[in-house]
Design an enzyme around this catalytic site. Structure first.
Site, PDB file in Angstrom:
ATOM      1  N   HIS A 229       0.859  -1.189   0.000  1.00  0.00           N
ATOM      2  CA  HIS A 229       0.000   0.000   0.000  1.00  0.00           C
ATOM      3  C   HIS A 229       0.891   1.232   0.000  1.00  0.00           C
ATOM      4  O   HIS A 229       1.938   1.263   0.614  1.00  0.00           O
ATOM      5  CB  HIS A 229      -0.895   0.017   1.246  1.00  0.00           C
ATOM      6  CG  HIS A 229      -2.061   0.933   1.113  1.00  0.00           C
ATOM      7  ND1 HIS A 229      -1.974   2.278   1.371  1.00  0.00           N
ATOM      8  CD2 HIS A 229      -3.327   0.702   0.697  1.00  0.00           C
ATOM      9  CE1 HIS A 229      -3.150   2.836   1.142  1.00  0.00           C
ATOM     10  NE2 HIS A 229      -3.986   1.907   0.736  1.00  0.00           N
TER      11      HIS A 229
ATOM     12  N   ASP B 125      -7.960  -5.090  -0.242  1.00  0.00           N
ATOM     13  CA  ASP B 125      -8.419  -5.966  -1.334  1.00  0.00           C
ATOM     14  C   ASP B 125      -8.054  -7.431  -1.128  1.00  0.00           C
ATOM     15  O   ASP B 125      -8.527  -8.290  -1.869  1.00  0.00           O
ATOM     16  CB  ASP B 125      -7.809  -5.472  -2.655  1.00  0.00           C
ATOM     17  CG  ASP B 125      -8.351  -4.109  -3.030  1.00  0.00           C
ATOM     18  OD1 ASP B 125      -7.557  -3.196  -3.301  1.00  0.00           O
ATOM     19  OD2 ASP B 125      -9.588  -3.950  -3.021  1.00  0.00           O
TER      20      ASP B 125
HETATM   21  C1  SDX Z   1      -6.091   0.194  -3.067  1.00  0.00           C
HETATM   22  O1  SDX Z   1      -4.258   4.633  -2.009  1.00  0.00           O
HETATM   23  C2  SDX Z   1      -5.227   4.039  -1.446  1.00  0.00           C
HETATM   24  O2  SDX Z   1      -5.705   4.410  -0.404  1.00  0.00           O
HETATM   25  C3  SDX Z   1      -5.819   2.891  -2.246  1.00  0.00           C
HETATM   26  C4  SDX Z   1      -6.864   2.037  -1.522  1.00  0.00           C
HETATM   27  C5  SDX Z   1      -8.141   2.808  -1.289  1.00  0.00           C
HETATM   28  O3  SDX Z   1      -8.863   2.462  -0.340  1.00  0.00           O
HETATM   29  O4  SDX Z   1      -8.465   3.704  -2.119  1.00  0.00           O
HETATM   30  O5  SDX Z   1      -6.346   1.592  -0.281  1.00  0.00           O
HETATM   31  C6  SDX Z   1      -7.260   0.820  -2.367  1.00  0.00           C
HETATM   32  O6  SDX Z   1      -5.811   0.552  -4.171  1.00  0.00           O
HETATM   33  C7  SDX Z   1      -5.241  -0.812  -2.338  1.00  0.00           C
HETATM   34  C8  SDX Z   1      -4.017  -1.315  -3.188  1.00  0.00           C
HETATM   35  C9  SDX Z   1      -4.518  -2.417  -4.128  1.00  0.00           C
HETATM   36  N1  SDX Z   1      -3.457  -2.785  -5.094  1.00  0.00           N
HETATM   37  C10 SDX Z   1      -2.841  -3.990  -5.009  1.00  0.00           C
HETATM   38  O7  SDX Z   1      -3.045  -4.805  -4.126  1.00  0.00           O
HETATM   39  C11 SDX Z   1      -1.865  -4.261  -6.157  1.00  0.00           C
HETATM   40  C12 SDX Z   1      -0.579  -4.870  -5.597  1.00  0.00           C
HETATM   41  N2  SDX Z   1       0.173  -3.839  -4.843  1.00  0.00           N
HETATM   42  C13 SDX Z   1       0.970  -2.954  -5.582  1.00  0.00           C
HETATM   43  O8  SDX Z   1       1.129  -3.003  -6.893  1.00  0.00           O
HETATM   44  C14 SDX Z   1       1.613  -1.809  -4.781  1.00  0.00           C
HETATM   45  O9  SDX Z   1       1.927  -2.279  -3.531  1.00  0.00           O
HETATM   46  C15 SDX Z   1       0.779  -0.553  -4.688  1.00  0.00           C
HETATM   47  C16 SDX Z   1       0.348  -0.102  -6.045  1.00  0.00           C
HETATM   48  C17 SDX Z   1      -0.407  -0.794  -3.839  1.00  0.00           C
HETATM   49  C18 SDX Z   1       1.641   0.530  -4.042  1.00  0.00           C
HETATM   50  O10 SDX Z   1       2.653   0.827  -4.919  1.00  0.00           O
HETATM   51  P1  SDX Z   1       3.791   1.917  -4.569  1.00  0.00           P
HETATM   52  O11 SDX Z   1       3.495   2.620  -3.295  1.00  0.00           O
HETATM   53  O12 SDX Z   1       4.014   2.731  -5.796  1.00  0.00           O
HETATM   54  O13 SDX Z   1       5.034   1.022  -4.261  1.00  0.00           O
HETATM   55  P2  SDX Z   1       6.002   0.440  -5.359  1.00  0.00           P
HETATM   56  O14 SDX Z   1       5.185  -0.136  -6.493  1.00  0.00           O
HETATM   57  O15 SDX Z   1       7.024   1.473  -5.662  1.00  0.00           O
HETATM   58  O16 SDX Z   1       6.658  -0.788  -4.564  1.00  0.00           O
HETATM   59  C19 SDX Z   1       7.730  -0.574  -3.661  1.00  0.00           C
HETATM   60  C20 SDX Z   1       8.526  -1.876  -3.699  1.00  0.00           C
HETATM   61  C21 SDX Z   1       8.972  -2.261  -5.118  1.00  0.00           C
HETATM   62  O17 SDX Z   1      10.133  -3.068  -5.002  1.00  0.00           O
HETATM   63  P3  SDX Z   1      11.620  -2.375  -5.192  1.00  0.00           P
HETATM   64  O18 SDX Z   1      11.576  -1.627  -6.507  1.00  0.00           O
HETATM   65  O19 SDX Z   1      11.769  -1.443  -3.988  1.00  0.00           O
HETATM   66  O20 SDX Z   1      12.550  -3.542  -5.165  1.00  0.00           O
HETATM   67  O21 SDX Z   1       7.695  -2.962  -3.253  1.00  0.00           O
HETATM   68  C22 SDX Z   1       7.498  -3.885  -4.311  1.00  0.00           C
HETATM   69  C23 SDX Z   1       7.843  -3.149  -5.604  1.00  0.00           C
HETATM   70  O22 SDX Z   1       8.266  -4.082  -6.615  1.00  0.00           O
HETATM   71  N3  SDX Z   1       6.078  -4.269  -4.273  1.00  0.00           N
HETATM   72  C24 SDX Z   1       5.629  -5.497  -4.466  1.00  0.00           C
HETATM   73  C25 SDX Z   1       4.245  -5.411  -4.286  1.00  0.00           C
HETATM   74  N4  SDX Z   1       3.897  -4.147  -4.008  1.00  0.00           N
HETATM   75  C26 SDX Z   1       5.043  -3.443  -4.006  1.00  0.00           C
HETATM   76  N5  SDX Z   1       6.257  -6.670  -4.771  1.00  0.00           N
HETATM   77  C27 SDX Z   1       5.458  -7.758  -4.899  1.00  0.00           C
HETATM   78  N6  SDX Z   1       4.105  -7.760  -4.725  1.00  0.00           N
HETATM   79  C28 SDX Z   1       3.475  -6.603  -4.431  1.00  0.00           C
HETATM   80  N7  SDX Z   1       2.135  -6.598  -4.286  1.00  0.00           N
END
Ligand code: SDX
Length: 428
Positions: free
Chosen positions: A307, A364
């Site tokens: 998140h 989710d």
């Molecule tokens: C919602 O914002 C809100 O409030 C949203 C929400 C709401 O109520 O409106 O809470 C609802 O959207 C919840 C999130 C649902 N999405 C997912 O579950 C999709 C999976 N998660 C992600 O793709 C990710 O975690 C996000 C999009 C939620 C957050 O992305 P960020 O903050 O941009 O973080 P990032 O993508 O830069 O990740 C940071 C690191 C990376 O690794 P490095 O480059 O540091 O090595 O964490 C890793 C990412 O690769 N990472 C994951 C991961 N999520 C982040 N690795 C594996 N699996 C994951 N799910």
């Protein structure tokens, strides 16, 4: 004397004001930065940038705190109803019994949708994605209420549109579900409360009386409350920036629905179940899929994990995880993917990759398991997220207008070609 910070550029020092919120959050106010220094800031994805001041929802990502208008989400999820929370978010205070009754009565006057809108609806292929249908149908409501396009809108006119949208959203969402089954739509029964009426239109039948299980009504209230608002997330920021151009409420909410659809945002609840089903079909080897999620050369992500703000735990995920066990037990359902989800969480929370990146289950991760237990198909999950988020979007749109905020227009840093002369390749 209010706090300031000093910014040093070259031999010049600039004082920038600091503003502090009621929960002691602090921000550097850079609204005069470019005039003072000629510089803008760059923060791709707005990870460190506040877009507004808001009195609606507070969340603390480190402490796992979420409050709507100051009320902790745990209390609202346990004791309130979705319609009462919708009133709280939109009007700022919990309603009295009389105000809630009046709110429900006003909504009941608008639960029917103009029959001509059904002609638009009938044009959608029966298996087209529900979110695409919802985006189009909500925006199309403006065609039936041209008065909602007038500018400026009086507070009374805005309130009328708010009531219409809250009322018609449940009818339209139930229609979309019925279409996916090839079943005839069920019309609202205003003897029911807001959530029961929605469930009646969704699971009711024309051929027989269907009683809606109070366990399902209670579960639906909890899920909708938990999704009702979440400060400046992607879809809410979309609603606000569209609303900032003085666009009408229907088109602003339709834009928010489009933003929510993405699998990185609200679409994740559908992606989680699809992921769990894939893992189940693959033999349930959670270690293999955790390894894939960690592998930078593998596009697989652990959907429902991570998140932008919550870096400890998502309080909503905790409530939903507990509700999962309760509801599946009450409904006598044994869903293998719940066990897979719990195993994934257990393994991930001990794995340095997830711990170092502060990746925890979000709202989710477990919600789809409950939606499925309540009888919804996977493709409806994000529509249900939108149904829950509607009052939050409305509240944020209303706040932006009441605060007379300017049109949103971010700056950029240009990285394209510098000036070059046009060379004709053929005479015009
Ligand atoms: C919602 O914002 C809100 O409030 C949203 C929400 C709401 O109520 O409106 O809470 C609802 O959207 C919840 C999130 C649902 N999405 C997912 O579950 C999709 C999976 N998660 C992600 O793709 C990710 O975690 C996000 C999009 C939620 C957050 O992305 P960020 O903050 O941009 O973080 P990032 O993508 O830069 O990740 C940071 C690191 C990376 O690794 P490095 O480059 O540091 O090595 O964490 C890793 C990412 O690769 N990472 C994951 C991961 N999520 C982040 N690795 C594996 N699996 C994951 N799910």
């Amino acid at each position: 004397m209010s706090e300031t910070i000093q910014l040093k550029i070259g031999d010049k020092t600039y004082d920038l004001p600091v503003i502090q919120g009621t929960e002691d959050e602090k921000a550097i106010d850079i609204s005069k930065l470019r005039d003072l220094t000629g510089y803008v800031t760059l923060d791709i994805g707005y990870k460190n940038t506040g877009a507004t001041k808001s009195a609606i929802t507070f969340l603390d990502g480190e402490a796992g705190i979420l409050k709507y208008r100051g009320y902790p989400i745990e209390q609202l999820a346990q004791k309130s109803t979705f319609l009462e929370v919708a009133y709280l978010l939109i009007y700022g205070e919990l309603p009295t019994a009389g105000q809630l009754k009046e709110f429900q009565t006003k909504i009941n006057k608008h639960t029917l949708v103009h029959e001509d809108l059904k002609k638009f609806f009938d044009g959608y292929p029966s298996h087209s994605h529900p979110m695409g249908q919802l985006t189009g149908l909500i925006s199309s409501l403006s065609a039936f209420y041209p008065e909602s396009l007038a500018t400026p809108q009086t507070p009374e006119a805005i309130d009328e549109t708010i009531i219409k949208l809250l009322a018609k959203m449940t009818t339209i969402v139930s229609w979309i579900y019925k279409k996916s089954l090839g079943h005839p739509v069920i019309y609202p029964q205003n003897k029911f409360d807001y959530v029961t009426n929605y469930l009646y239109m969704t699971f009711g039948q024309r051929t027989e009386e269907v009683t809606i299980d109070p366990v399902v009504v209670d579960a639906m209230n909890v899920l909708l409350i938990l999704h009702a608002d979440h400060e400046q997330n992607c879809s809410t920021s979309t609603v606000r920036i569209v609303g900032s151009s003085d666009s009408n409420l229907y088109s602003s909410i339709s834009a928010g629905i489009s933003a929510l659809w993405g699998p990185l945002h609200g679409g994740a609840n559908q992606a989680v179940i699809e992921m769990l089903e894939k893992i189940k079909a693959d033999g349930g080897d959670t270690d293999k899929w955790i390894a894939k999620a960690k592998d930078k050369n593998d596009p697989f992500r652990l959907m429902g994990f991570g998140h932008r703000v919550y870096k400890n735990f998502d309080p909503r995920a905790k409530i939903i995880k507990k509700a999962c066990d309760d509801i599946l037990e009450k409904l006598g359902i044994d869903d293998e993917v719940l066990d897979i989800a719990k195993r994934l969480e257990e393994v991930a929370l001990k794995d340095p990759y997830f711990v170092e990146r502060k990746l925890y289950p979000n709202v989710d991760f477990y919600s789809g398991i409950i939606y499925r237990a309540l009888g919804f198909p996977t493709e409806m999950f994000t529509v249900l997220f939108a149904l829950g988020r509607l009052p939050g979007w409305i509240a944020q749109w209303k706040e932006l207008r009441e605060n007379k905020e300017p049109i949103g227009r971010p700056r950029q840093i240009y990285t394209g070609a510098t000036t070059r002369d046009y060379v004709e390749i053929s005479k015009r």
